[in-house]
Structures are given as structure tokens and as C-alpha cells.
Design an enzyme around this catalytic site. Structure first.
Site, PDB file in Angstrom:
ATOM      1  N   ASN A 160      52.090  32.546   0.408  1.00  0.00           N
ATOM      2  CA  ASN A 160      51.608  33.079  -0.872  1.00  0.00           C
ATOM      3  C   ASN A 160      50.142  33.529  -0.818  1.00  0.00           C
ATOM      4  O   ASN A 160      49.454  33.544  -1.826  1.00  0.00           O
ATOM      5  CB  ASN A 160      51.785  32.036  -1.996  1.00  0.00           C
ATOM      6  CG  ASN A 160      53.222  31.606  -2.144  1.00  0.00           C
ATOM      7  OD1 ASN A 160      54.137  32.441  -2.131  1.00  0.00           O
ATOM      8  ND2 ASN A 160      53.450  30.303  -2.275  1.00  0.00           N
ATOM      9  N   ARG A 161      49.698  33.909   0.372  1.00  0.00           N
ATOM     10  CA  ARG A 161      48.340  34.402   0.589  1.00  0.00           C
ATOM     11  C   ARG A 161      47.278  33.338   0.295  1.00  0.00           C
ATOM     12  O   ARG A 161      46.091  33.654   0.162  1.00  0.00           O
ATOM     13  CB  ARG A 161      48.058  35.658  -0.257  1.00  0.00           C
ATOM     14  CG  ARG A 161      48.955  36.858   0.101  1.00  0.00           C
ATOM     15  CD  ARG A 161      48.705  37.303   1.532  1.00  0.00           C
ATOM     16  NE  ARG A 161      49.409  38.517   1.870  1.00  0.00           N
ATOM     17  CZ  ARG A 161      50.600  38.553   2.481  1.00  0.00           C
ATOM     18  NH1 ARG A 161      51.209  37.429   2.794  1.00  0.00           N
ATOM     19  NH2 ARG A 161      51.178  39.693   2.774  1.00  0.00           N
ATOM     20  N   LEU A 162      47.685  32.071   0.210  1.00  0.00           N
ATOM     21  CA  LEU A 162      46.724  30.991   0.000  1.00  0.00           C
ATOM     22  C   LEU A 162      46.316  30.444   1.372  1.00  0.00           C
ATOM     23  O   LEU A 162      46.586  29.292   1.726  1.00  0.00           O
ATOM     24  CB  LEU A 162      47.325  29.895  -0.892  1.00  0.00           C
ATOM     25  CG  LEU A 162      47.671  30.351  -2.319  1.00  0.00           C
ATOM     26  CD1 LEU A 162      48.285  29.214  -3.116  1.00  0.00           C
ATOM     27  CD2 LEU A 162      46.419  30.886  -3.021  1.00  0.00           C
TER      28      LEU A 162
END
Length: 215
Positions: free
Chosen positions: A192-194
Site C-alpha cells: 500500500n505504498r507505506l
């Protein structure tokens, strides 16, 4: 017409980068990551890195060069001292090195200060190069304009004749740089692009400050 890349997406999740699992100093972590990349069958040139400089024109420029050694003293590479990158470093020795190993979903960004290696180190590395690369160092006036490929090939032929049956001397305009790091940023892709981003910043001898950055 502009090509859209909006649907180019990849989910990351092969690993994690947590403070409780990493050292207080950046070099051991870089070494560990480098060795993992070196052993990975999908990574062809683990030592390929992007070198960013910013010289008299004020424009930053990236190019891929090959890392030739690293350790407590810094990170070294070799080049023509008359090249654009060398002229940039002469004007502004602050540089940035970037490694991207997509098969491991990892990136390392190193900011540091570049200085020329010793004559002895440059000569030793030049002597270890294949003969063709040694001749090429004489043949190419790196970053200068050529009228054609033929001009380069003719110059190489002249150099080959000059050094026929002789050892190739190191050109006085060819040698190494050693980049002394001032910061290391380690990036590990996450879902999630985290992503995980850990930065180490040099404070003083043997002292580094470590922080987590927002992805």
C-alpha cells in the site's frame, strides 16, 4: 501525444525494515543488503549505482557508474578526470549515490563528499583492468564532442599501435574518487505504498543519528 503510465503499478511486500532488527551504524546494514543483492540470481550488476552531481551549470545530472570498493573509508569509483562528472565534482564535491535492487524491492541513497583517490590506488586499480579497458581510457576524450564513431575507432587504433607489445600506462587524467558518506537512506518496499525508510545521518566520528521517515 503523451503516453499514460497510470496503470503501471506493483505491489511490494517481500521484506520489512524495522528498527529492532537493524544496527546502530549504516555500513553493516549496507554490507548485508549488498551481499543479499550479490547472491540474488535476478540482479546482474549489483555494483551499478547512479551518481548525481551538480556543477557550474546548476543542473543536477545522474549517470550510472560502477562501485569498485566500499568500507569504513567510503565508496570508490573510477573515471576520466576530464569528464563532465569530474568537472562537476571539481566545482561541487557534494554528490549522491543511489542503488536500486528491484528484485529485493530495495533502494539505498547515500549523500557524501567526493575526493580523488591517491595516485597509488588509481594506479593499482588501472593495472587490474582488462587491456581493452586500459586502451579505451587513452582513446576516449570522455564527454567531448566527436564528429563520428570512426574518429573514436581511429584514435583507438593509434593507441593500440603505440602500446603494441608494451604495458599500458595509466593516463594522468584517469583515476578514482572516494565518496565519504554523510547520510544513508535505506528504502524497503511495503504494501500500500507505506514503505519503510530509515535514514542515518553522520554527527561525528563513530556517531550516527538514526530516524524513520514517512513514506
Amino acid at each position: 501525444m503523451q503516453k499514460s503510465l497510470e496503470d503501471y503499478r506493483k505491489s511490494y511486500g517481500k521484506s520489512e525494515l524495522l528498527e529492532e532488527n537493524i544496527p546502530s551504524f549504516p555500513l553493516p546494514l549496507f554490507t548485508s543488503w549488498f551481499e543479499e543483492a550479490e547472491a540474488h540470481p535476478e540482479i546482474a550488476e549489483v555494483n551499478a549505482m547512479s551518481l548525481a552531481t551538480c556543477g557550474i551549470e546548476g543542473f543536477p545530472k545522474n549517470r550510472i557508474v560502477l562501485l569498485k570498493s566500499f568500507g569504513v573509508d567510503g565508496f570508490s569509483f573510477y573515471t576520466n578526470y576530464n569528464s563532465e562528472k569530474a568537472r562537476d565534482i571539481e566545482e561541487n564535491p557534494r554528490v549522491c549515490l543511489s542503488f536500486f535492487w528491484p528484485a529485493l524491492e530495495r533502494q539505498v541513497i547515500i549523500k557524501g563528499v567526493a575526493m580523488k583517490t591517491s595516485e597509488e590506488d588509481s594506479a593499482a586499480y588501472f593495472g587490474s583492468r582488462p587491456r581493452g579497458s586500459q586502451l579505451g581510457a587513452w582513446a576516449s576524450n570522455q564527454s567531448n564532442i566527436l564528429e563520428s564513431r570512426k574518429e573514436l575507432e581511429e584514435h583507438l587504433k593509434e593507441i593500440e599501435e603505440r602500446y603494441q607489445n608494451k604495458e599500458v600506462d595509466r593516463p594522468p587524467h584517469w583515476g578514482g574518487y572516494l565518496v565519504t558518506p554523510r547520510s544513508f537512506e535505506f528504502w524497503q518496499g511495503r504494501n500500500n505504498r507505506l514503505h519503510d525508510r530509515i535514514i542515518y545521518e553522520f554527527i561525528e566520528m563513530d556517531t550516527w543519528e538514526r530516524n524513520r521517515l514517512a513514506p
